[in-house]
Enzyme design. Structure first.
Site, PDB file in Angstrom:
ATOM      1  N   ASP A   1       2.281   5.286  -4.697  1.00  0.00           N
ATOM      2  CA  ASP A   1       3.330   5.859  -3.862  1.00  0.00           C
ATOM      3  C   ASP A   1       3.324   7.365  -4.083  1.00  0.00           C
ATOM      4  OD1 ASP A   1       5.819   6.149  -2.295  1.00  0.00           O
ATOM      5  OD2 ASP A   1       5.942   3.983  -2.548  1.00  0.00           O
TER       6      ASP A   1
ATOM      7  N   ASP B   1      10.284  -1.936   0.509  1.00  0.00           N
ATOM      8  CA  ASP B   1       9.269  -0.888   0.387  1.00  0.00           C
ATOM      9  C   ASP B   1       8.599  -1.006  -0.973  1.00  0.00           C
ATOM     10  OD1 ASP B   1       7.631   1.221   0.893  1.00  0.00           O
ATOM     11  OD2 ASP B   1       9.233   2.703   1.159  1.00  0.00           O
ATOM     12  N   ALA B   2       7.526  -1.798  -1.023  1.00  0.00           N
ATOM     13  CA  ALA B   2       6.869  -2.079  -2.303  1.00  0.00           C
ATOM     14  C   ALA B   2       5.387  -1.701  -2.257  1.00  0.00           C
ATOM     15  CB  ALA B   2       7.024  -3.552  -2.656  1.00  0.00           C
ATOM     16  N   LYS B   3       4.875  -1.409  -1.072  1.00  0.00           N
ATOM     17  CA  LYS B   3       3.486  -0.936  -0.892  1.00  0.00           C
ATOM     18  C   LYS B   3       2.486  -1.767  -1.690  1.00  0.00           C
ATOM     19  CE  LYS B   3       4.822   3.773   0.438  1.00  0.00           C
ATOM     20  NZ  LYS B   3       6.291   3.686   0.293  1.00  0.00           N
ATOM     21  N   ARG B   4       2.608  -3.093  -1.587  1.00  0.00           N
ATOM     22  CA  ARG B   4       1.702  -3.949  -2.314  1.00  0.00           C
ATOM     23  C   ARG B   4       0.350  -4.016  -1.614  1.00  0.00           C
ATOM     24  NH1 ARG B   4       5.491  -3.194  -5.569  1.00  0.00           N
ATOM     25  NH2 ARG B   4       6.463  -4.908  -6.716  1.00  0.00           N
TER      26      ARG B   4
END
Lengths: 286, 286
Positions: free
Chosen positions: A109, B104-107
């Protein structure tokens, strides 16, 4: 999160601690990947209790002898806060028994958010404090700076995804960057700069799949460790390592999950298969 | 995790639910980003108690009126399992009050591991069940397939990182892919195919920063939503949206965090600033 008062002496860098662990325990990382099929093979329920039994058995069998244990965060997060509580326990018990814990969470991020992930996994005050963390550079290598800083402050390490073992990874990782080389080369170059002047092993590693075949177009001498998943169930063997990694094979940390975990839940099965793998890797790369 | 018996009828797709929410509540996503400086501004401790107070106040103020709430997983994970327990509560309370929750964890991972992340956030039996999830395609768009499948099964959505708002993102996202276009274009093309035949809005969105200036080289008409962070503290304004997104501006879901959160902890401050933003966005894109 409050700053811990901590020791006045500088922490020992992850690279130094990893180098020592590899010498003492041999070159192997065992992934703790409690996926549903493995829980079933062990006769455990697919719930937080089964997860805890699986993960703590693995830690009990291996944390006093294997250099690195690598919990896969996803399989703990599946059970929400209860699963994360198991991850906390597994992490601290593994470290207490002498294994280095590499948290496989592939976080990525920007700015304050990357800093929050770094605080989660690389700050000694956190309940999930680990020795190292896998991170993803899709938002640019520079976006990882807050994690690099935290790692330097507290003696932690990072493993940045460079060339992953899955075939779909090519479309992004081998795309041509502005400088002419591809994205993976740019990541390797940045890691080489990060590790400069830190022999015998820097703290900033790359993830490079062991199933990728000839990688001689890449300069894999980054001065840090190369985490190589793909050994065992995914099809690579220790004997493949010199062919894939060339002169960098001695900096490889081969990672195996199902190949060892399937030998559980008996302690002896887990321990024997890990010991055999260490010998095979040593024989292949020395 | 056991399969829930669930309703016999097919779930309503995320895109349909999002389209309805945007019509009824207006085009706005508010990020729940409890970073340490914001906790201090609100007079709260930087601990799990402060986190809970912050996040639940935001939900109480906004979940009955804003279309989408977007908790940033990192700021909850900082407090380990206790923070994740707060995230569970925030997610279920926000959904119960009528907001769509975008985690919102952007895995990003592969195979069984990506499936485990999908089970965590997109399976109704999970304590972290959300309406949609942000994901990262560094391991290739195809690596996201298990999440695409779960989203289709249970009426969930995905937002894939395409062109992020930070300048470092260029080095990966604008690298040239094998087909000749860049990585971001390839992601947008795959999303367009995913959403084909799902009017008025597909369930598979892209993250495209609102601070990027002219994007006319990209075909942003993907048939799904475009999550646009960068409004407010990062420097973009609603008036910038038509210039950045062109004809696709009406599919934009502008995301703001600090710009609204700084007006707390009073309910009226949070509500008024969100309402003003909705009006500004409506005026700019209609």
């Amino acid at each position: 999160m409050t700053e811990s008062s901590g020791p006045a002496t500088a922490p020992v860098p992850f690279g130094v601690r990893l180098h020592r662990a590899l010498e003492e325990r041999g070159p192997l990382c065992v992934g703790i990947d409690p996926h549903p099929a493995l829980l079933a093979e062990w006769g455990l329920n697919d719930d937080a209790g089964g997860l805890e039994r699986f993960a703590r058995t693995t830690v009990e069998a291996l944390a006093d002898r294997v250099a690195v244990l690598k919990p896969q965060a996803a399989f703990f997060e599946r059970f929400g806060s209860r699963g994360v509580a198991v991850l906390e326990r597994v992490t601290s018990e593994a470290r207490a028994a002498g294994a280095l814990v590499l948290m496989d969470a592939k976080r990525g991020d920007i700015g304050h958010t990357m800093e929050a992930y770094a605080d989660t996994f690389l700050h000694p005050a956190s309940s999930l404090f680990s020795d190292a963390l896998t991170v993803s550079p899709y938002l640019g290598y520079g976006s990882l700076d807050p994690a690099v800083r935290r790692a330097r402050e507290h003696g932690g390490g990072l493993f940045v995804l460079a060339l992953t073992s899955n075939p779909e990874g090519r479309e992004v990782q081998r795309a041509r960057a502005a400088g002419g080389g591809d994205v993976a080369s740019a990541v390797l170059d940045r890691l080489r700069a990060e590790n400069a002047g830190e022999p015998p092993l820097g703290s900033f590693g790359a993830v490079v799949g062991a199933t990728l075949g000839d990688l001689s177009e890449y300069d894999l001498a980054i001065g840090g460790p190369l985490l190589a998943p793909g050994i065992g169930a995914q099809g690579a063997t220790p004997a493949d390592l010199p062919g894939v990694f060339g002169a960098a094979a001695r900096a490889v940390l081969p990672s195996v999950s199902r190949g060892v975990l399937r030998q559980g839940p008996e302690m002896s099965g887990l321990r024997d298969s890990a010991a055999r793998l260490v010998e095979s890797v040593r024989a292949a790369v020395n």
